[in-house]
Design an enzyme around this catalytic site. Structure first.
Site, PDB file in Angstrom:
ATOM      1  N   CYS A 110     -16.009 -62.303  18.391  1.00 56.99           N
ATOM      2  CA  CYS A 110     -17.728 -61.740  18.195  1.00 56.99           C
ATOM      3  C   CYS A 110     -17.533 -62.539  16.644  1.00 56.99           C
ATOM      4  CB  CYS A 110     -17.818 -60.549  17.248  1.00 56.99           C
ATOM      5  SG  CYS A 110     -17.082 -59.528  16.622  1.00 56.99           S
ATOM      6  N   GLU A 160      -9.310 -56.871  13.800  1.00 57.69           N
ATOM      7  CA  GLU A 160     -10.078 -57.704  12.796  1.00 57.69           C
ATOM      8  C   GLU A 160      -8.276 -57.701  11.264  1.00 57.69           C
ATOM      9  OE1 GLU A 160     -13.071 -57.879  11.144  1.00 57.69           O
ATOM     10  OE2 GLU A 160     -13.485 -55.800  10.727  1.00 57.69           O
ATOM     11  N   HIS A 188     -20.395 -64.894   3.908  1.00 52.47           N
ATOM     12  CA  HIS A 188     -20.537 -64.151   4.677  1.00 52.47           C
ATOM     13  C   HIS A 188     -22.217 -65.486   3.922  1.00 52.47           C
ATOM     14  CE1 HIS A 188     -18.644 -61.129   5.426  1.00 52.47           C
ATOM     15  NE2 HIS A 188     -19.133 -61.108   6.537  1.00 52.47           N
ATOM     16  N   ASP A 193     -12.609 -62.110   9.621  1.00 60.32           N
ATOM     17  CA  ASP A 193     -11.302 -61.470   8.799  1.00 60.32           C
ATOM     18  C   ASP A 193     -10.359 -61.495   9.643  1.00 60.32           C
ATOM     19  OD1 ASP A 193     -12.632 -60.488   7.079  1.00 60.32           O
ATOM     20  OD2 ASP A 193     -13.919 -59.335   7.812  1.00 60.32           O
TER      21      ASP A 193
HETATM   22  C1  PEP Z   1     -15.051 -60.879  11.229  1.00 57.76           C
HETATM   23  O1  PEP Z   1     -14.554 -60.294  10.617  1.00 57.76           O
HETATM   24  O2  PEP Z   1     -14.758 -62.085  12.278  1.00 57.76           O
HETATM   25  C2  PEP Z   1     -17.114 -60.528  11.694  1.00 57.76           C
HETATM   26  C3  PEP Z   1     -17.244 -60.765  12.947  1.00 57.76           C
HETATM   27  O3  PEP Z   1     -17.355 -59.441  11.229  1.00 57.76           O
HETATM   28  P1  PEP Z   1     -17.845 -60.236   9.682  1.00 57.76           P
HETATM   29  O4  PEP Z   1     -17.656 -61.793   9.403  1.00 57.76           O
HETATM   30  O5  PEP Z   1     -19.470 -59.128   9.595  1.00 57.76           O
HETATM   31  O6  PEP Z   1     -17.231 -59.453   8.144  1.00 57.76           O
HETATM   32 MG    MG Z   2     -15.699 -59.016   9.626  1.00 58.88          MG
END
Ligand code: PEP
Ligand code: MG
Length: 582
Positions: free
Chosen positions: A505, A434, A191, A458
């Protein structure tokens, strides 16, 4: 000049002066001084050394009294080193002969010795090496005085070099003063990396140990396109990067012209390109980049920097701000809280878990804490009458979990009904795919959801058992791995069979090398960091869907991530030679 290679996580090229956060963020104000002031600098050095020695002796006394003489002796050794004539002479020479400022001379000298000790790779010497860095900090503190929070009180643009930055530290960086950052730790889809993209700060992570090779004030180049960091570049390299910086800027400008054009292939296949956001203000980034809506609103960032959980009206206001900016018709996918793992913003939120990524995170946490969950669902439902709001559950691992989430949502709808509060009774309900178990059960999931969103960040981590934030397993963590591609293919097919929408996403959707493949696999929705939208749109507008189908078929035949990626890189370069491909 030294060249380091890491993982590129946010594009752009930056050249600037370094601030090394490992030195407790002490900023070295200037590296060089006038020859005429050398004596004054040496005088400043001696004063600071005397003060630092006094501190070390005071520490020695205090610690000896509290826990015993043997521990106090550590500080006695610090004091002795700071008084070592040879060491002091070395620092003086840098000031007198190389015009270094006292701060820069101290930093260079201590780091040179610390690095030499660390390279012996023996615990006893690495401990001594840390002592030298401690001494450096102590002398620098006396030289520069109190500077406040190094990340917050920046007065001029810098390049931040750190072992690691947390997502919240990154989120608080001011892009006006941070040209770029580079860290020793971290992985592609952490993140922290995502926040760099959000703030549009060029960044490279996972560089491995390099902070000892650099002092605050050194000139640094961060190439966020290729994952390269160059310390103290020579003139020729500097010139080359200034040219690259201009080229990247003009490429980005040309892409801006696509803003109001659709993401449509040459033969008319239309895709929706949406933005991922963490804060309501980023809806403006989506609009600036011509997005088709918000494909992922990571609402857990509402918790960032808060001492108390946001209540229903805080959440409602945040959603309304997004809807006002995006408008009433474009979709806004609000994802319920995905707290946990690397997204814990307060220490007290942490449970004592051995493997937080496999533990009580995300929807699991919400299903155990119904008050928290229902508050958010109420806020989303109330906002749903003001726009094209869709609701999405993260980290769903089993069909039962999806059903439980839907049941809680039905309860909340009933409550609102009783209270005569308006909401969209037909609000579309989506689930993220995910976790590999969800991907494998996609056909069943598709019968109970209105849309899917594949969270590749994920999905890759859990499929390959490789932590998305860990640089040591970064070579395993790969979107092009055939195992990941097969799961994505399975999910897209399952969605098609039940005639529901499917989007990707994760960071993969904003990486140009995967655009042709994803389109060829049948995907027509991508949601990404808004700054990636123009380049992905350019690729889509440069191909035929037939071509994309063939590329996808070919890519699915390879057996290793390396072969897949090499092939896709080649295909992407063929279509758009300027594309930023790594
Ligand atoms: C993912 O896991 O691809 C996702 C979009 O969610 P995050 O990155 O917030 O875990
Ligand atoms: Mg995720």
């Amino acid at each position: 000049m030294e060249i380091k290679r890491g993982i590129p996580v946010s594009p752009g090229v930056a050249i600037g002066s370094a601030i090394v956060i490992e030195t407790e963020g002490i900023r070295i104000p200037r590296r060089f001084v006038d020859k005429a002031t050398a004596n004054a600098e040496i005088e400043r050095l001696h004063t600071a050394l005397r003060e630092a020695v006094a501190d070390a002796r005071a520490n020695q006394d205090a610690i000896s009294e509290k826990v015993g003489k043997q521990y106090g002796a550590i500080f006695a050794a610090h004091a002795m080193l700071m008084e070592d004539p040879e060491l002091v002479r070395e620092i003086e020479l840098l000031i007198a002969q190389k015009n270094h400022s006292a701060e820069y001379a101290v930093s260079r000298t201590m780091r040179r010795h610390a690095k030499a000790l660390a390279s012996l790779n023996q615990p006893i010497f690495s401990q001594r090496s840390s002592d030298l860095i401690d001494i450096e900090k102590s002398v620098l503190r006396h030289l520069v005085g109190h500077q406040g929070d190094p990340l917050q009180d920046l007065q001029e643009p810098v390049v931040i070099l750190a072992h690691d930055l947390t997502p919240s530290e990154t989120a608080n960086l001011n892009p006006k003063f941070v040209y770029a950052f580079a860290t020793e730790a971290g992985g592609k889809a952490s993140h922290t990396a995502i926040m760099a993209g959000v703030l549009e700060i060029p960044a490279v992570v996972g560089l491995g140990r390099f902070l000892m090779d650099v002092s605050g004030g050194d000139e640094v180049i961060v190439d966020g396109n290729r994952g390269v960091v160059i310390l103290n570049p020579d003139e020729e390299t500097r010139e080359r990067y200034l040219v690259l910086q201009r080229q990247f800027g003009s490429f980005a400008k040309r892409l801006d012209e696509l803003r109001d054009l659709p993401a449509e292939t040459k033969d008319g296949a239309r895709a929706a390109l949406m933005g991922n956001i963490e804060f309501p203000l980023e809806s403006n980034h989506c609009n600036d980049r011509g997005s088709d809506g918000v494909g992922l609103y990571r609402t857990e960032f509402l918790y960032l920097n808060k001492t108390e959980d946001p209540n229903e009206s805080d959440q409602y206001e945040a959603y309304m701000a997004v809807l006002r900016s995006i408008g009433p018709t474009k979709p806004v996918v609000i994802r319920t809280l995905d707290l946990g793992a690397d997204k814990l913003f307060r220490a007290e939120q942490a449970l004592d878990e051995k493997n937080p990524c496999l533990g009580m995170r995300s929807v699991r946490l919400c299903l155990r804490n119904l008050a928290l969950f229902k508050t958010q669902l109420r806020a989303i439902l109330r906002a749903s009458v003001h726009g094209n709001v869709r609701i999405m559950f993260p980290m769903v691992s089993t069909l039962m979990e999806l059903r439980q989430c839907k049941m809680i949502l039905a309860d909340v709808k009933e409550e609102l009904e009783e209270e005569r509060i308006d909401f969209n009774r037909k609000i579309p309900i989506g689930t993220m795919i995910e976790v590999p178990s969800a991907a494998l059960m996609a056909e069943e999931m598709a019968k109970e959801a209105n849309f899917f969103s594949i969270g590749t960040n994920d999905l890759i981590q859990y499929t390959l058992a490789a932590d998305r934030t860990n640089e040591h397993v970064a070579s395993l963590y790969n979107a092009g791995d055939p195992a990941v591609l097969r799961l994505i293919d399975l999910v897209i097919r399952a969605a098609a069979k039940s005639n529901i929408e499917v989007c990707v996403c994760g960071e993969m959707s904003g990486d140009p090398i995967y655009t042709i493949l994803l389109l060829g696999l049948g995907l027509r929705q991508l949601s990404m960091t808004p700054q990636n939208i123009p380049e992905i749109k350019k690729i889509i507008r440069s191909i035929n869907i037939e071509e994309a189908n063939l590329v996808a078929q070919e890519a699915m035949r390879f057996e290793t991530a390396r072969d897949v990626n090499n092939y896709l890189r080649e295909q992407t370069r063929r279509i758009l030679p300027e594309a930023v491909v790594n």
